[in-house]
Design an enzyme around this catalytic site. Sequence first.
Site, PDB file in Angstrom:
ATOM      1  N   HIS A  66     -68.016   6.196 -43.281  1.00  0.00           N
ATOM      2  CA  HIS A  66     -68.650   6.752 -44.487  1.00  0.00           C
ATOM      3  C   HIS A  66     -67.938   7.970 -45.081  1.00  0.00           C
ATOM      4  O   HIS A  66     -68.548   9.014 -45.301  1.00  0.00           O
ATOM      5  CB  HIS A  66     -70.107   7.112 -44.183  1.00  0.00           C
ATOM      6  CG  HIS A  66     -71.025   5.934 -44.242  1.00  0.00           C
ATOM      7  ND1 HIS A  66     -71.260   5.222 -45.400  1.00  0.00           N
ATOM      8  CD2 HIS A  66     -71.753   5.324 -43.273  1.00  0.00           C
ATOM      9  CE1 HIS A  66     -72.097   4.230 -45.143  1.00  0.00           C
ATOM     10  NE2 HIS A  66     -72.412   4.260 -43.858  1.00  0.00           N
ATOM     11  N   HIS A  68     -71.729  -1.391 -47.539  1.00  0.00           N
ATOM     12  CA  HIS A  68     -71.386  -0.431 -48.593  1.00  0.00           C
ATOM     13  C   HIS A  68     -70.109  -0.801 -49.337  1.00  0.00           C
ATOM     14  O   HIS A  68     -69.802  -0.177 -50.363  1.00  0.00           O
ATOM     15  CB  HIS A  68     -71.291   0.982 -48.019  1.00  0.00           C
ATOM     16  CG  HIS A  68     -72.630   1.635 -47.881  1.00  0.00           C
ATOM     17  ND1 HIS A  68     -73.144   2.500 -48.827  1.00  0.00           N
ATOM     18  CD2 HIS A  68     -73.583   1.516 -46.935  1.00  0.00           C
ATOM     19  CE1 HIS A  68     -74.349   2.901 -48.458  1.00  0.00           C
ATOM     20  NE2 HIS A  68     -74.643   2.315 -47.298  1.00  0.00           N
ATOM     21  N   HIS A 102     -73.860  -0.368 -38.714  1.00  0.00           N
ATOM     22  CA  HIS A 102     -74.864  -0.468 -39.783  1.00  0.00           C
ATOM     23  C   HIS A 102     -76.033   0.508 -39.672  1.00  0.00           C
ATOM     24  O   HIS A 102     -76.682   0.782 -40.674  1.00  0.00           O
ATOM     25  CB  HIS A 102     -75.384  -1.909 -39.819  1.00  0.00           C
ATOM     26  CG  HIS A 102     -76.192  -2.280 -41.026  1.00  0.00           C
ATOM     27  ND1 HIS A 102     -75.924  -1.811 -42.292  1.00  0.00           N
ATOM     28  CD2 HIS A 102     -77.274  -3.103 -41.160  1.00  0.00           C
ATOM     29  CE1 HIS A 102     -76.793  -2.327 -43.149  1.00  0.00           C
ATOM     30  NE2 HIS A 102     -77.622  -3.106 -42.485  1.00  0.00           N
TER      31      HIS A 102
END
Length: 457
Positions: free
Chosen positions: A136, A196, A352
């Site tokens: 991320h 994402h 996840h």
Amino acid sequence: MLATSSDAAAPPTPPPSVPPAPSSDEDFFSTASTSTSSDSKPASPTPASVRPQIPITWPEDGSITVSWVTDLMQTFDWASRDLPPSEFPAVFPVQTLDKLVLTASKILHKEPNCVRIDENSGLNSESRVVVVGDVHGQLHDVLFLLKDAGFPGDDRFFVFNGDYVDRGAWGLEVFLLLLAWKVLMPHKVYLLRGNHESKYCTSVYGFEKEVSTKYGDNGKHVYRKCLGCFEGLPLASIIAGKVYTAHGGLFRGAVTTPLKRAKKKNRKVVHTPEVNSLILGSLEELAKARRSVLDPPWEGSNLIPGDVLWSDPSMSLGLSPNTERGIGLLWGPDCTEEFLKKFNLKMIIRSHEGPDARDKRHDLGGMDVGYTIDHIVDSGKLITLFSAPDYPQFQATEERYRNKGAYIVLEPPQFDTPIFHSFEAVAPRPKANPFYDFEDVIDSDEELDLASMEAAS
């Protein structure tokens, strides 16, 4: 982790040449870091005292080298500390980005939905496989992870389980860096898709705005290039024939009604999926799924990509719709056993779910150390792996989760016994502004805004 010195501003004079590129992961950090073992707190990184040679250009012969990639790592690290986002094109021009993304996309789109890492890929008795979960956009933690695990090489494979972008401030740098490693070592580095890596999520959780901020007038062009690359990312991997990895996890199979005879000549017979019947899918069905979609559908006939990217384990038996997320499935320990046994596997490694997701799920373990063992069944186990420490970077609540990140190393001869490496976040992180409204935006671990998702598609 990275040990650092000072916050000296970049000199106004033309940038000097950088020293020769490091030949190994140890050399990369030797002038600016202190090596740390797993389960320890990394030293705080600081900007390099010497401004790197910029801009980074694509090699004339089209072939990147280890030194090109390690220069990229150093330069991205420096730029994240010393330059505002709007000056990113001075570091990595759009022409260089186009070349990198195009080259990587050509490789990725040729790979199957489920890549296999085995003897045909060069896996042998000297090999190690590093499996990485969500990162991320946390660039500095990714840099540490690569150093701590060791760079990809002839004896070291990497499998990344997706979610490279969104929420963190450096999703573009993380994605470009991993694409560079993929181009350099296409049969040693495997990049899987996360939920994402989609148009919907990136429009809500910051990546689209990050790209627009960093590339200005060229932002839409760069964003489209990245979306096209996302579509090529494989969905899953099987390591040494024993370990299945994917971002979300398991997926449904097709259930069809008995064929009906056509009443008129040449009338087409349609196979209608049973809405209320769910069965586990097969690897053959996974191989045939259409993954080249900007947003995996949550309804219709092509549901496997959405399941693989969005599904979650549960302690309740059976398969059921994942109503909390609005897409994908929930599967129980019996389904884990069925999948492992049917395909002669020993382990599932999925990602996840970070600490925020697990904070809401009291039936499963928390994400304090970067991983959880969710199911232990007769045939093996199910593991959730999360590699973004102190996540999310921008948090609305005063009390942070302060979770560790983790990666897994699989060793010969069987590659089916996980060795966990937990690590803390690089601290302090360089100052950065969020690219999404983290205080008001819908939580990605709650129900999707399906109307907006449909509009984004």
